[in-house]
Structures are given as structure tokens and as C-alpha cells.
Design a protein around this motif. Structure first.
Motif, PDB file in Angstrom:
ATOM      1  N   SER A   1       0.814  -1.211   0.000  1.00 60.39           N
ATOM      2  CA  SER A   1       0.000   0.000   0.000  1.00 60.39           C
ATOM      3  C   SER A   1       0.853   1.268   0.000  1.00 60.39           C
ATOM      4  O   SER A   1       1.986   1.266   0.488  1.00 60.39           O
ATOM      5  CB  SER A   1      -0.875  -0.007   1.261  1.00 60.39           C
ATOM      6  OG  SER A   1      -1.482   1.234   1.483  1.00 60.39           O
TER       7      SER A   1
ATOM      8  N   THR B   1      -4.561  -7.985  -6.178  1.00 62.33           N
ATOM      9  CA  THR B   1      -5.574  -7.025  -6.612  1.00 62.33           C
ATOM     10  C   THR B   1      -6.707  -6.881  -5.591  1.00 62.33           C
ATOM     11  O   THR B   1      -7.315  -5.816  -5.495  1.00 62.33           O
ATOM     12  CB  THR B   1      -6.156  -7.433  -7.974  1.00 62.33           C
ATOM     13  OG1 THR B   1      -6.585  -8.800  -7.911  1.00 62.33           O
ATOM     14  CG2 THR B   1      -5.095  -7.312  -9.064  1.00 62.33           C
ATOM     15  N   PHE B   2      -6.989  -7.933  -4.834  1.00 61.78           N
ATOM     16  CA  PHE B   2      -8.030  -7.840  -3.805  1.00 61.78           C
ATOM     17  C   PHE B   2      -7.698  -6.775  -2.768  1.00 61.78           C
ATOM     18  O   PHE B   2      -8.586  -6.195  -2.147  1.00 61.78           O
ATOM     19  CB  PHE B   2      -8.203  -9.198  -3.110  1.00 61.78           C
ATOM     20  CG  PHE B   2      -7.063  -9.565  -2.190  1.00 61.78           C
ATOM     21  CD1 PHE B   2      -7.094  -9.235  -0.851  1.00 61.78           C
ATOM     22  CD2 PHE B   2      -5.947 -10.236  -2.673  1.00 61.78           C
ATOM     23  CE1 PHE B   2      -6.037  -9.564  -0.004  1.00 61.78           C
ATOM     24  CE2 PHE B   2      -4.896 -10.573  -1.840  1.00 61.78           C
ATOM     25  CZ  PHE B   2      -4.943 -10.243  -0.506  1.00 61.78           C
ATOM     26  N   GLU B   3      -6.427  -6.509  -2.585  1.00 64.02           N
ATOM     27  CA  GLU B   3      -5.958  -5.597  -1.540  1.00 64.02           C
ATOM     28  C   GLU B   3      -5.857  -4.156  -2.012  1.00 64.02           C
ATOM     29  O   GLU B   3      -6.046  -3.217  -1.202  1.00 64.02           O
ATOM     30  CB  GLU B   3      -4.577  -6.081  -1.075  1.00 64.02           C
ATOM     31  CG  GLU B   3      -3.841  -5.160  -0.129  1.00 64.02           C
ATOM     32  CD  GLU B   3      -2.413  -5.637   0.129  1.00 64.02           C
ATOM     33  OE1 GLU B   3      -1.652  -4.862   0.725  1.00 64.02           O
ATOM     34  OE2 GLU B   3      -2.067  -6.777  -0.259  1.00 64.02           O
TER      35      GLU B   3
ATOM     36  N   THR C   1      -7.493  -2.340  -4.475  1.00 66.48           N
ATOM     37  CA  THR C   1      -8.562  -1.586  -5.116  1.00 66.48           C
ATOM     38  C   THR C   1      -8.722  -0.233  -4.420  1.00 66.48           C
ATOM     39  O   THR C   1      -8.394  -0.080  -3.232  1.00 66.48           O
ATOM     40  CB  THR C   1      -9.892  -2.347  -5.056  1.00 66.48           C
ATOM     41  OG1 THR C   1     -10.262  -2.529  -3.686  1.00 66.48           O
ATOM     42  CG2 THR C   1      -9.784  -3.697  -5.740  1.00 66.48           C
ATOM     43  N   ASP C   2      -9.227   0.750  -5.149  1.00 65.09           N
ATOM     44  CA  ASP C   2      -9.338   2.109  -4.606  1.00 65.09           C
ATOM     45  C   ASP C   2     -10.206   2.148  -3.351  1.00 65.09           C
ATOM     46  O   ASP C   2      -9.868   2.838  -2.378  1.00 65.09           O
ATOM     47  CB  ASP C   2      -9.907   3.051  -5.666  1.00 65.09           C
ATOM     48  CG  ASP C   2      -8.937   3.308  -6.805  1.00 65.09           C
ATOM     49  OD1 ASP C   2      -7.739   3.027  -6.634  1.00 65.09           O
ATOM     50  OD2 ASP C   2      -9.392   3.774  -7.871  1.00 65.09           O
ATOM     51  N   ASP C   3     -11.321   1.411  -3.369  1.00 65.42           N
ATOM     52  CA  ASP C   3     -12.224   1.479  -2.219  1.00 65.42           C
ATOM     53  C   ASP C   3     -11.619   0.830  -0.980  1.00 65.42           C
ATOM     54  O   ASP C   3     -11.761   1.348   0.141  1.00 65.42           O
ATOM     55  CB  ASP C   3     -13.580   0.866  -2.546  1.00 65.42           C
ATOM     56  CG  ASP C   3     -13.489  -0.571  -3.010  1.00 65.42           C
ATOM     57  OD1 ASP C   3     -12.406  -0.994  -3.466  1.00 65.42           O
ATOM     58  OD2 ASP C   3     -14.507  -1.289  -2.922  1.00 65.42           O
ATOM     59  N   VAL C   4     -10.904  -0.284  -1.162  1.00 66.23           N
ATOM     60  CA  VAL C   4     -10.263  -0.933  -0.012  1.00 66.23           C
ATOM     61  C   VAL C   4      -9.168  -0.039   0.555  1.00 66.23           C
ATOM     62  O   VAL C   4      -9.079   0.175   1.773  1.00 66.23           O
ATOM     63  CB  VAL C   4      -9.686  -2.307  -0.417  1.00 66.23           C
ATOM     64  CG1 VAL C   4      -8.781  -2.855   0.691  1.00 66.23           C
ATOM     65  CG2 VAL C   4     -10.812  -3.292  -0.705  1.00 66.23           C
ATOM     66  N   GLN C   5      -8.333   0.519  -0.304  1.00 70.33           N
ATOM     67  CA  GLN C   5      -7.250   1.362   0.176  1.00 70.33           C
ATOM     68  C   GLN C   5      -7.776   2.633   0.843  1.00 70.33           C
ATOM     69  O   GLN C   5      -7.204   3.112   1.831  1.00 70.33           O
ATOM     70  CB  GLN C   5      -6.302   1.695  -0.965  1.00 70.33           C
ATOM     71  CG  GLN C   5      -5.371   0.550  -1.340  1.00 70.33           C
ATOM     72  CD  GLN C   5      -4.465   0.130  -0.195  1.00 70.33           C
ATOM     73  OE1 GLN C   5      -3.718   0.942   0.342  1.00 70.33           O
ATOM     74  NE2 GLN C   5      -4.533  -1.141   0.195  1.00 70.33           N
TER      75      GLN C   5
END
Length: 409
Positions: free
Chosen positions: A241, A345-347, A349-353
Motif C-alpha cells: 500500500s 488485486t483484492f488488496e 482496489t481504490d475502495d479498499v485502500q
């Protein structure tokens, strides 16, 4: 035989002993969590069947996941290399020692010929031992090589120079927050500062954790004419991240990972010309490993990520099952513009970050229990050493003198 009741003794995230039965159950749980292949027509037990693979760094973290997923998902046979300490009268073996013994039992039950070697993967002695085994025992052809090595130092066999890796930012000091636990297991968010890389810190870290040893393995095996047609090799990597970039991807370890990825591109071109093969890196998602817990800020980030994703946080065993599908052609091998397989990619994504970043800003000792899955994180750290594993009787004596798997038969 040494039988003892083992209780966890630790200094921060480092535990002094490991629990053999707990480690065995961790491996069994990973095996159960790995999806079986769609085609199981040979039952996984045909004598001499299966692609020949070499996993370097096979006893912990993503390397362990690569070994187990390779066995179950791809039906591999071959060689697994790690560097672990044996039990003594005063101390248990390292957790990786016990995990290796458990993995060997699984391989044997599955009917797969997997040899486990214990020693310095950086040495030419180990490379020669592996090459001899491939030649003698596995038909003289290697199909896959998975490289998953994290180490504090490396001695270059060509020069005799020993290099030491460091976890430092580049250019200026980095101040970040990280997650700790007191002696009673109460979580605490604390600020830590790491001074910048100095002198040859970057070069030393690249020499240990970059692609030099990976390429040396390929050189050694190619010189013995042991690379099969279509030989594929992958080195495991991480990006992470923006929240941890200063200490990781933009720091000394990030420079090493960039070198690893550049090495992959060089090897890919070379292998394509010589054996019609491939070399790639696999960028994996965040996980609690013995290596990651040493990095400032990663503990807090991973705990918060779990708080956001819950069971959507993909464990290493499932990521590596997907990797083996791509390596074997069960699924298309797809890469990004830098030639990297992306399992993270699961980690990212814009919304997760965005959700993790919001919690990161709000995280304090008073709020952390509401923002991060601290119970899960603490249990995952303990599971690295065989503790806090469901189904394990920690009040019972356990034999700590577990032998290293025998490969002479």
C-alpha cells in the motif's frame, strides 16, 4: 526423546520456542484450505508422475504455501529447500523445522516424491546438491523453480563477500505508526522512527534480497543441462500500500524487489530463447508472516486491512493455488506491464485502500480494537510458531525431537 509442556515465550513478535503439534496442525489446515484440482484422475499417487519442481524457501510464509499448493493443486514432485534449526536439549526446533516435517508427511500420504533439504540456499554447495538430485532422482529435467527467500544476510559464493540487508527508507528518516502488544496481549499503537539508508545500505540489501541468487540458481542448473523444455521460474514479491511505501516499496527492500523484477525480465528473455521457457515475478497480497512482522508499520496495516476485508483477505495458500494454476496452464498466465503476475488485486482496489487509509488516520491505542482485527492478527502471529491453533492441547506434553524428513529411501 524430549517431552515438554510448551508455553509461548516471546519478545515482541519473536517467539523463543515453537510447538510441534501446533505447527503440524497449521500445515494440515493449510492443506485443507487449498482447493483440489478439478482433474484428479491419477489420484495424485502415480509412481514417477507429476512435474518436477524446486521450491527455495519452502518452510514459511508464501514459500510454504507454494510447496503445499504445488503438491495439492499441481501434483508436483521434486525438491524443497529451507534453512532451519534442529531441536536441542534446551530449545525446540524452529517452527519451519516442524512445518517441514508435517509437509513431508502430507507429501508421503499424497504419494508424491518430495525431498526436503536443510541448508544455505545461497551456497553453491546447496545448488550442487540440488542439481545432483534432479539428475539422479528426477530424470535430469526440472520443470519449475519457485524462489521465495527472505534473509538477513547472504555470502556471495563467487567472491566470499557477506552482505547484510536492512529495512530502511531511502533519502530521509521515516516516522510511522505500528501495532504492538504488551505482555498481556493488549494492543498498542506506537510511533516508530527509522533512520535513512546510509553508505552502501541499498547495495547490500539488493545483494541479499534482489535477483542475484535467483539468477545464480538458473545459471547453475542450466550449466548442468537440467532445465526442461518450457521451464518456468517465478520469484515471489510484494508491492503493498501507499501507506507503507516509504519503508517498503520506496525503501531499501523495495530497491531489492525492483532488482528482483528486473532480473525476471532478463531471465525471461534468456529462457525464452534457450528452452522456450519463462521467468516472472508474482506480486502477492499482504499476510502475517515471520518476515512481514519485522517491518515497521506492516503489522498495523495488515490488522487494519483485515478489519476492512474480513474473510475477503485472501490467505497465502489460496493465492498460491491460483499461481500454480497460471504456471501450469490451468488458467491463463497473465502479467501487468512490468511482467508481473498480480495476486494482490483484492488488496489494492481504490475502495479498499481508501477504507484502510481512513482507519489508519484514526488509529490510536484507544481506537485500534474497533478499527483493526487485532484478535485475528495476534492469533496469526502466534500461529507462526504453532500456538493458538484450534484443536491443539497445550496442557499436554509434546515430543520436541521431531526428525528432519529422510530422503534416502
Amino acid at each position: 526423546m524430549t517431552r515438554r509442556v510448551l508455553t509461548p515465550r516471546n519478545r515482541g513478535f519473536l517467539f523463543l520456542d515453537s510447538h510441534p503439534e501446533g505447527c503440524r496442525r497449521v500445515v494440515a489446515d493449510m492443506w485443507q484450505a487449498c482447493p483440489a484440482p478439478a482433474d484428479t484422475s491419477d489420484g495424485g499417487a502415480s509412481e514417477g508422475a507429476g512435474s518436477v519442481a524446486l521450491v527455495i524457501g519452502s518452510s514459511a510464509g508464501y514459500g510454504l504455501a507454494a510447496t503445499l499448493a504445488g503438491l495439492k493443486r499441481a501434483g508436483i514432485r521434486g525438491i524443497a529447500v529451507s534453512f532451519e534449526k534442529a531441536p536441542t536439549e534446551r530449545r525446540t526446533a524452529t517452527a519451519g523445522w516442524y512445518r517441514t516435517a508435517a509437509t513431508a508427511d502430507i507429501a508421503r500420504t499424497a504419494g508424491r516424491d518430495l525431498v526436503f533439504l536443510n541448508g544455505d540456499a545461497f551456497s553453491d554447495t546447496m545448488k550442487e546438491q540440488v542439481a545432483d538430485l534432479v539428475e539422479r532422482r528426477f530424470g535430469g529435467r526440472l520443470d519449475y523453480l519457485v524462489y521465495s527467500v527472505a534473509a538477513p544476510r547472504r555470502t556471495d559464493p563467487g567472491t566470499g563477500t557477506t552482505y547484510a540487508s536492512v529495512l530502511k527508507p531511502i533519502g530521509r528518516a521515516n516516522r510511522t505508526r505500528t501495532l504492538l502488544f504488551d505482555d498481556q496481549g493488549v494492543p498498542e499503537v506506537r510511533e516508530v522512527e527509522t533512520g535513512p539508508a546510509e553508505g552502501d545500505d541499498v547495495e547490500q540489501t539488493v545483494a541479499v534480497m534482489g535477483g542475484a541468487d535467483w539468477e545464480r540458481w538458473i545459471d547453475h542448473l542450466a550449466a548442468r543441462d537440467l532445465l526442461a523444455d518450457g521451464f518456468t521460474t517465478v520469484a515471489l514479491s510484494y508491492i503493498g500500500s501507499p501507506l507503507t511505501a516509504a519503508i517498503y516499496r520506496q525503501g531499501t527492500i523495495g530497491a531489492a524487489k525492483a532488482h528482483l523484477e528486473a532480473t525476471a525480465r532478463t531471465l525471461d528473455e534468456r529462457l525464452g530463447k534457450t528452452v522456450g521457457g519463462r521467468a516472472v515475478t508474482s506480486v502477492n497480497g499482504a499476510a502475517v508472516t515471520q518476515s512481514s512482522t519485522a517491518i515497521p508499520g506492516i503489522a498495523l496495516y495488515t490488522g487494519l486491512l483485515r478489519g476492512v476485508l474480513g474473510d475477503g483477505l485472501v490467505p497465502p495458500i489460496r493465492q498460491l493455488a491460483a499461481l500454480w494454476d497460471q504456471l501450469t496452464g490451468t488458467a491463463p498466465l497473465t502479467t501487468d506491464d512490468e511482467g508481473r503476475i498480480r495476486l494482490d488485486t483484492f488488496e489494492l482496489t481504490d475502495d479498499v485502500q481508501a477504507a484502510v487509509a481512513e482507519r489508519w488516520e484514526a488509529a490510536t491505542t484507544d481506537t485500534i480494537a474497533d478499527l483493526a482485527d487485532v484478535d485475528w492478527f495476534r492469533a496469526e502471529v502466534r500461529r507462526l510458531y504453532g500456538f493458538s491453533v484450534p484443536g491443539t492441547d497445550y496442557a499436554a506434553e509434546v515430543d520436541t525431537d521431531v526428525p528432519w524428513p529422510d530422503h534416502t529411501s
